[in-house]
Motif scaffolding. Structure first.
Motif, PDB file in Angstrom:
ATOM      1  N   ASP A  85       0.831  -1.202   0.000  1.00 12.42           N
ATOM      2  CA  ASP A  85       0.000   0.000   0.000  1.00 12.42           C
ATOM      3  C   ASP A  85       0.868   1.256   0.000  1.00 12.42           C
ATOM      4  O   ASP A  85       0.568   2.247  -0.686  1.00 12.42           O
ATOM      5  CB  ASP A  85      -0.929   0.009   1.216  1.00 12.42           C
TER       6      ASP A  85
ATOM      7  N   LEU B 282       2.584   1.638  -3.479  1.00 10.18           N
ATOM      8  CA  LEU B 282       1.640   2.078  -4.508  1.00 10.18           C
ATOM      9  C   LEU B 282       1.316   3.562  -4.369  1.00 10.18           C
ATOM     10  O   LEU B 282       1.142   4.265  -5.372  1.00 10.18           O
ATOM     11  CB  LEU B 282       0.360   1.254  -4.421  1.00 10.18           C
TER      12      LEU B 282
ATOM     13  N   ARG C  56       4.384  -1.058 -12.961  1.00 10.40           N
ATOM     14  CA  ARG C  56       3.824  -2.324 -13.445  1.00 10.40           C
ATOM     15  C   ARG C  56       4.152  -3.465 -12.486  1.00 10.40           C
ATOM     16  O   ARG C  56       3.256  -4.242 -12.103  1.00 10.40           O
ATOM     17  CB  ARG C  56       4.373  -2.641 -14.841  1.00 10.40           C
TER      18      ARG C  56
ATOM     19  N   ALA D  51       1.281  -6.695  -5.997  1.00 10.19           N
ATOM     20  CA  ALA D  51       0.186  -6.401  -5.083  1.00 10.19           C
ATOM     21  C   ALA D  51      -1.057  -7.211  -5.442  1.00 10.19           C
ATOM     22  O   ALA D  51      -1.745  -7.751  -4.558  1.00 10.19           O
ATOM     23  CB  ALA D  51      -0.119  -4.913  -5.092  1.00 10.19           C
ATOM     24  N   ASP D  52      -1.353  -7.327  -6.737  1.00  9.63           N
ATOM     25  CA  ASP D  52      -2.506  -8.120  -7.175  1.00  9.63           C
ATOM     26  C   ASP D  52      -2.327  -9.590  -6.811  1.00  9.63           C
ATOM     27  O   ASP D  52      -3.273 -10.249  -6.361  1.00  9.63           O
ATOM     28  CB  ASP D  52      -2.700  -7.984  -8.688  1.00  9.63           C
ATOM     29  N   ALA D  53      -1.109 -10.102  -7.010  1.00  6.21           N
ATOM     30  CA  ALA D  53      -0.845 -11.502  -6.677  1.00  6.21           C
ATOM     31  C   ALA D  53      -0.983 -11.744  -5.178  1.00  6.21           C
ATOM     32  O   ALA D  53      -1.537 -12.761  -4.744  1.00  6.21           O
ATOM     33  CB  ALA D  53       0.549 -11.904  -7.158  1.00  6.21           C
TER      34      ALA D  53
ATOM     35  N   SER E 171      -6.988 -13.734  -0.612  1.00 10.85           N
ATOM     36  CA  SER E 171      -8.388 -14.095  -0.852  1.00 10.85           C
ATOM     37  C   SER E 171      -8.561 -15.606  -0.855  1.00 10.85           C
ATOM     38  O   SER E 171      -9.521 -16.151  -0.288  1.00 10.85           O
ATOM     39  CB  SER E 171      -8.861 -13.504  -2.186  1.00 10.85           C
TER      40      SER E 171
ATOM     41  N   ASN F 241       2.317  -3.226  -9.048  1.00 13.73           N
ATOM     42  CA  ASN F 241       0.895  -3.545  -9.200  1.00 13.73           C
ATOM     43  C   ASN F 241       0.684  -5.042  -9.393  1.00 13.73           C
ATOM     44  O   ASN F 241      -0.251  -5.619  -8.815  1.00 13.73           O
ATOM     45  CB  ASN F 241       0.299  -2.767 -10.367  1.00 13.73           C
ATOM     46  N   GLU F 242       1.544  -5.683 -10.178  1.00 15.06           N
ATOM     47  CA  GLU F 242       1.428  -7.132 -10.365  1.00 15.06           C
ATOM     48  C   GLU F 242       1.651  -7.879  -9.060  1.00 15.06           C
ATOM     49  O   GLU F 242       0.913  -8.818  -8.731  1.00 15.06           O
ATOM     50  CB  GLU F 242       2.425  -7.597 -11.431  1.00 15.06           C
TER      51      GLU F 242
ATOM     52  N   ALA G  39      -2.857 -10.021  -3.107  1.00 13.20           N
ATOM     53  CA  ALA G  39      -4.281  -9.944  -2.773  1.00 13.20           C
ATOM     54  C   ALA G  39      -5.003 -11.231  -3.150  1.00 13.20           C
ATOM     55  O   ALA G  39      -5.883 -11.705  -2.409  1.00 13.20           O
ATOM     56  CB  ALA G  39      -4.910  -8.744  -3.475  1.00 13.20           C
ATOM     57  N   ALA G  40      -4.639 -11.819  -4.298  1.00 17.38           N
ATOM     58  CA  ALA G  40      -5.268 -13.070  -4.724  1.00 17.38           C
ATOM     59  C   ALA G  40      -4.935 -14.199  -3.756  1.00 17.38           C
ATOM     60  O   ALA G  40      -5.802 -15.022  -3.421  1.00 17.38           O
ATOM     61  CB  ALA G  40      -4.809 -13.417  -6.137  1.00 17.38           C
TER      62      ALA G  40
END
Length: 266
Positions: A70, A73, A247, A253-255, A261, A250-251, A257-258
């Motif tokens: 966070d 970003l 880039r 961070a998305d990974a 989850s 963000n990749e 978060a996945a």
């Protein structure tokens, strides 16, 4: 305000102060609040009349996993935050170099990015046998501005510093000792006991002689590293808005978060 007071704690063990990075649920990743406290605590401890030595460690299973996603970003769109972060990085490095008391790092788990820089800025480094060091700044599109350029060439060979800064590869505990990046490995369950024993031994040394010797060594570090530190900090600020860095973060961070989850759904 609550996070400000809790992300970094200072406890007393006689004349030794234990500084703990305290975000264990985020592997002690560096948030803005923790970054701010890291830039303040060394001046505070230098004014503590009862302190004679310091142990720096992390809560939970990591020393510090580096920058919190966070926080990273937010730098992409906030120029004032970028300026603050570079100012704080400069202050952290400078204050730790000039800090008058001996500091023992108790590296209890992964020490990554700024976490690695914090550990290596200490005077003595004890590392748990299953811990590791890594500086992946370049791998995430950033210049290694918060300590890698400043300290690594003084601690190990320039060739080795380049290899591990350029690749971001992990350095296991035993290799860190071999390379000159740590003093010795310690079984994890004994780490704080040994770190505190060493800190108390240093605290019992004649204070003026120890502190003046440390300040003389600090002058050597500053004379060698000052130009490299400033160049690296300015270059790191520039890369905070580099498309590669944006880039990659963000990749990642998305990974992350996945994965989080998936764990919640399991």
């Amino acid at each position: 305000m609550g996070e400000e007071s809790s992300v970094l704690t200072v406890a007393a063990d006689g004349d030794v102060r234990i500084v703990t990075l305290n975000r264990p649920d985020r592997l002690n990743g560096v948030s803005e609040a923790l970054h701010r406290r890291l830039s303040e605590v060394w001046a505070e401890l230098a004014e503590d009349p009862g302190a004679k030595a310091v142990v720096l460690t992390g809560a939970g299973r990591a020393f510090s996993a580096g920058g919190d996603f966070d926080h990273l970003l937010a730098h992409h769109t906030d120029a004032e935050l970028r300026d603050r972060s570079i100012h704080r990085d400069r202050r952290i490095q400078t204050d730790m170099i000039r800090f008058p008391l001996p500091v023992v790092a108790a590296v209890n788990g992964p020490a990554v990015g700024l976490g690695c820089s914090l550990a290596l800025a200490c005077d003595l480094v004890l590392i748990a046998e299953d811990a590791y060091l890594a500086d992946p700044h370049i791998s995430v599109g950033l210049v290694a501005g918060d300590g890698g350029v400043t300290l690594w060439p003084l601690l190990t060979s320039l060739l080795r510093a380049k290899e591990y800064l350029f690749t971001g590869d992990r350095i296991p505990a035993a290799k860190a000792v071999e390379f000159g990046l740590a003093n010795r490995t310690v079984p994890g369950e004994n780490l704080m006991t040994e770190a505190l024993a060493l800190a108390h031994r240093l605290a019992a040394q004649p204070a003026e002689a120890l502190q003046s010797t440390k300040m003389a060594l600090a002058a050597v570090v500053e004379s060698v590293s000052r130009g490299g530190m400033e160049a690296a900090l300015m270059a790191e600020r520039a890369t905070m808005t580099n498309p590669d860095h944006i880039r990659i973060v963000n990749e990642l961070a998305d990974a992350a978060a996945a994965r989080a989850s998936a764990r919640r759904e399991a």
